[in-house]
Design a protein around this motif. Structure first.
Motif, PDB file in Angstrom:
ATOM      1  N   GLY A 218      61.236  56.941  53.988  1.00  0.00           N
ATOM      2  CA  GLY A 218      60.408  56.509  52.873  1.00  0.00           C
ATOM      3  C   GLY A 218      60.185  57.552  51.804  1.00  0.00           C
ATOM      4  O   GLY A 218      59.302  57.404  50.961  1.00  0.00           O
ATOM      5  N   HIS A 219      60.982  58.614  51.801  1.00  0.00           N
ATOM      6  CA  HIS A 219      60.843  59.652  50.777  1.00  0.00           C
ATOM      7  C   HIS A 219      61.608  59.260  49.518  1.00  0.00           C
ATOM      8  O   HIS A 219      62.707  58.705  49.583  1.00  0.00           O
ATOM      9  CB  HIS A 219      61.385  60.992  51.290  1.00  0.00           C
ATOM     10  CG  HIS A 219      60.525  61.635  52.336  1.00  0.00           C
ATOM     11  ND1 HIS A 219      59.457  62.446  52.017  1.00  0.00           N
ATOM     12  CD2 HIS A 219      60.563  61.563  53.683  1.00  0.00           C
ATOM     13  CE1 HIS A 219      58.879  62.863  53.135  1.00  0.00           C
ATOM     14  NE2 HIS A 219      59.530  62.339  54.161  1.00  0.00           N
ATOM     15  N   SER A 220      61.013  59.553  48.365  1.00  0.00           N
ATOM     16  CA  SER A 220      61.701  59.342  47.094  1.00  0.00           C
ATOM     17  C   SER A 220      62.708  60.463  46.875  1.00  0.00           C
ATOM     18  O   SER A 220      62.716  61.478  47.586  1.00  0.00           O
ATOM     19  CB  SER A 220      60.683  59.346  45.952  1.00  0.00           C
ATOM     20  OG  SER A 220      60.094  60.635  45.835  1.00  0.00           O
ATOM     21  N   SER A 221      63.549  60.298  45.857  1.00  0.00           N
ATOM     22  CA  SER A 221      64.516  61.357  45.534  1.00  0.00           C
ATOM     23  C   SER A 221      63.788  62.647  45.171  1.00  0.00           C
ATOM     24  O   SER A 221      64.227  63.756  45.523  1.00  0.00           O
ATOM     25  CB  SER A 221      65.410  60.909  44.374  1.00  0.00           C
ATOM     26  OG  SER A 221      66.234  59.825  44.763  1.00  0.00           O
ATOM     27  N   GLU A 222      62.662  62.519  44.476  1.00  0.00           N
ATOM     28  CA  GLU A 222      61.880  63.695  44.093  1.00  0.00           C
ATOM     29  C   GLU A 222      61.333  64.415  45.331  1.00  0.00           C
ATOM     30  O   GLU A 222      61.400  65.645  45.442  1.00  0.00           O
ATOM     31  CB  GLU A 222      60.731  63.294  43.161  1.00  0.00           C
ATOM     32  CG  GLU A 222      61.159  62.780  41.798  1.00  0.00           C
ATOM     33  CD  GLU A 222      61.653  61.331  41.825  1.00  0.00           C
ATOM     34  OE1 GLU A 222      61.515  60.664  42.888  1.00  0.00           O
ATOM     35  OE2 GLU A 222      62.169  60.871  40.791  1.00  0.00           O
ATOM     36  N   SER A 223      60.799  63.634  46.276  1.00  0.00           N
ATOM     37  CA  SER A 223      60.246  64.211  47.499  1.00  0.00           C
ATOM     38  C   SER A 223      61.339  64.875  48.340  1.00  0.00           C
ATOM     39  O   SER A 223      61.153  65.964  48.887  1.00  0.00           O
ATOM     40  CB  SER A 223      59.546  63.125  48.314  1.00  0.00           C
ATOM     41  OG  SER A 223      59.092  63.629  49.550  1.00  0.00           O
ATOM     42  N   ILE A 224      62.507  64.222  48.415  1.00  0.00           N
ATOM     43  CA  ILE A 224      63.625  64.794  49.177  1.00  0.00           C
ATOM     44  C   ILE A 224      64.068  66.109  48.560  1.00  0.00           C
ATOM     45  O   ILE A 224      64.336  67.095  49.259  1.00  0.00           O
ATOM     46  CB  ILE A 224      64.800  63.792  49.233  1.00  0.00           C
ATOM     47  CG1 ILE A 224      64.397  62.555  50.031  1.00  0.00           C
ATOM     48  CG2 ILE A 224      66.034  64.443  49.862  1.00  0.00           C
ATOM     49  CD1 ILE A 224      65.392  61.411  49.952  1.00  0.00           C
ATOM     50  N   GLY A 225      64.151  66.129  47.238  1.00  0.00           N
ATOM     51  CA  GLY A 225      64.549  67.359  46.560  1.00  0.00           C
ATOM     52  C   GLY A 225      63.623  68.513  46.880  1.00  0.00           C
ATOM     53  O   GLY A 225      64.076  69.645  47.128  1.00  0.00           O
ATOM     54  N   LEU A 226      62.322  68.244  46.913  1.00  0.00           N
ATOM     55  CA  LEU A 226      61.348  69.291  47.216  1.00  0.00           C
ATOM     56  C   LEU A 226      61.482  69.762  48.659  1.00  0.00           C
ATOM     57  O   LEU A 226      61.394  70.963  48.945  1.00  0.00           O
ATOM     58  CB  LEU A 226      59.931  68.780  46.966  1.00  0.00           C
ATOM     59  CG  LEU A 226      59.543  68.556  45.497  1.00  0.00           C
ATOM     60  CD1 LEU A 226      58.183  67.863  45.403  1.00  0.00           C
ATOM     61  CD2 LEU A 226      59.507  69.883  44.740  1.00  0.00           C
ATOM     62  N   ARG A 227      61.711  68.832  49.581  1.00  0.00           N
ATOM     63  CA  ARG A 227      61.824  69.201  50.998  1.00  0.00           C
ATOM     64  C   ARG A 227      63.089  69.991  51.292  1.00  0.00           C
ATOM     65  O   ARG A 227      63.094  70.892  52.135  1.00  0.00           O
ATOM     66  CB  ARG A 227      61.788  67.943  51.875  1.00  0.00           C
ATOM     67  CG  ARG A 227      60.428  67.254  51.917  1.00  0.00           C
ATOM     68  CD  ARG A 227      60.499  65.956  52.702  1.00  0.00           C
ATOM     69  NE  ARG A 227      60.700  66.194  54.117  1.00  0.00           N
ATOM     70  CZ  ARG A 227      59.716  66.290  55.013  1.00  0.00           C
ATOM     71  NH1 ARG A 227      58.466  66.172  54.625  1.00  0.00           N
ATOM     72  NH2 ARG A 227      59.979  66.488  56.287  1.00  0.00           N
TER      73      ARG A 227
END
Length: 263
Positions: A218-227
């Motif tokens: 359920g992560h967005s592309s923005e959240s994935i990029g940060l992780r």
């Protein structure tokens, strides 16, 4: 709050000798009923990558299939409660506090979580011995609605009591995970390998597999990029490449492939 019922339940719990999981679960349910309104209770034990153990639930057979049997078959690996339990966090949390930023628009949510018909789930998280975490969940259906702020605050205040009672009763859960030694050990050792095997079979790179697992959680592309410490654009490129490799165009198809491969 029903003070008289609360004291009655506590008195019964203190007077009772050693009880079964079902009896303890019913006591916990009765205790919570004196504090707040809810529809279902379920208690799971988690240890590492292993399949969760159901300790207690209040479901009828149809609901039990969705909330327990189907959940244990694989969707638990995408559950925010599972990931929080693995992190050994403690306290009382609403599902929406733990969910990734796009959880409620994720395919996991649309394809599995909506089957539960829940408006909200609140969990008491305990870190037990032997690397086991216990999550005692209270659930409210759509028609009941979310827990009001005042009730959630009451649950937070009850957390020390719940923790003490549950920790005392479920003090030897490590041995339960070890009881089915061969299957549990095989599950623990190979679950990550199974996941990796799924992606290798689908000819995904390690980076693509990491991104797709986060997408399914359920992560967005923005959240994935940060992780993963990469740009949002790079994430989107990898997602497009995965969809092209698999010949799909939606998260629905992606989740279907994932679950079928695990099966």
């Amino acid at each position: 709050m029903d003070i008289e019922a609360l004291f009655s339940v506590l008195g019964s719990a203190l007077d009772a000798p050693t009880v079964s999981d079902d009896e303890f679960g019913r006591t916990f349910r009765a205790l919570m009923n004196t504090l707040v309104k809810f529809d279902h209770v379920v208690v799971f034990a988690y240890r590492g990558n292993e399949r969760p153990i159901e300790l207690y639930s209040s479901f009828d057979p149809d609901d039990h299939y969705v909330f327990v049997a189907l959940y244990q078959a694989g969707p638990y690996m995408l559950d925010p409660f599972y990931h929080t339990a693995r992190e050994r966090r403690t306290g009382v949390f609403r599902m929406r506090q733990l969910a990734p930023d796009r959880f409620f628009s994720s395919e996991y949510y649309r394809s599995y979580y909506v089957k539960t018909g829940l408006a909200e789930e609140v969990g008491f998280f305990l870190a037990a011995a032997d690397d086991v975490s216990i999550v005692l969940s209270l659930m409210r259906r759509q028609e009941t609605g979310p827990f009001p702020a005042a009730e959630f605050t009451l649950l937070q205040r009850a957390a020390p009591l719940v923790s003490a009672m549950a920790s005392r009763h479920w003090s030897g859960l490590g041995s339960r995970f070890d009881a089915a030694k061969a299957s549990r050990r095989r599950r623990s050792r190979t679950l990550q390998a199974e996941n990796e095997s799924v992606w290798r079979t689908l000819k995904l790179t390690v980076r693509e597999a990491d991104i797709i697992e986060l997408v399914l959680q359920g992560h967005s592309s923005e959240s994935i990029g940060l992780r993963l410490n990469i740009s949002t654009g790079t994430v989107k490129v990898h997602r497009r490449n995965v969809y092209r490799k698999l010949g799909i165009s939606s998260q629905t198809e992606l989740l279907s492939i994932y679950l079928k491969s695990l099966s």
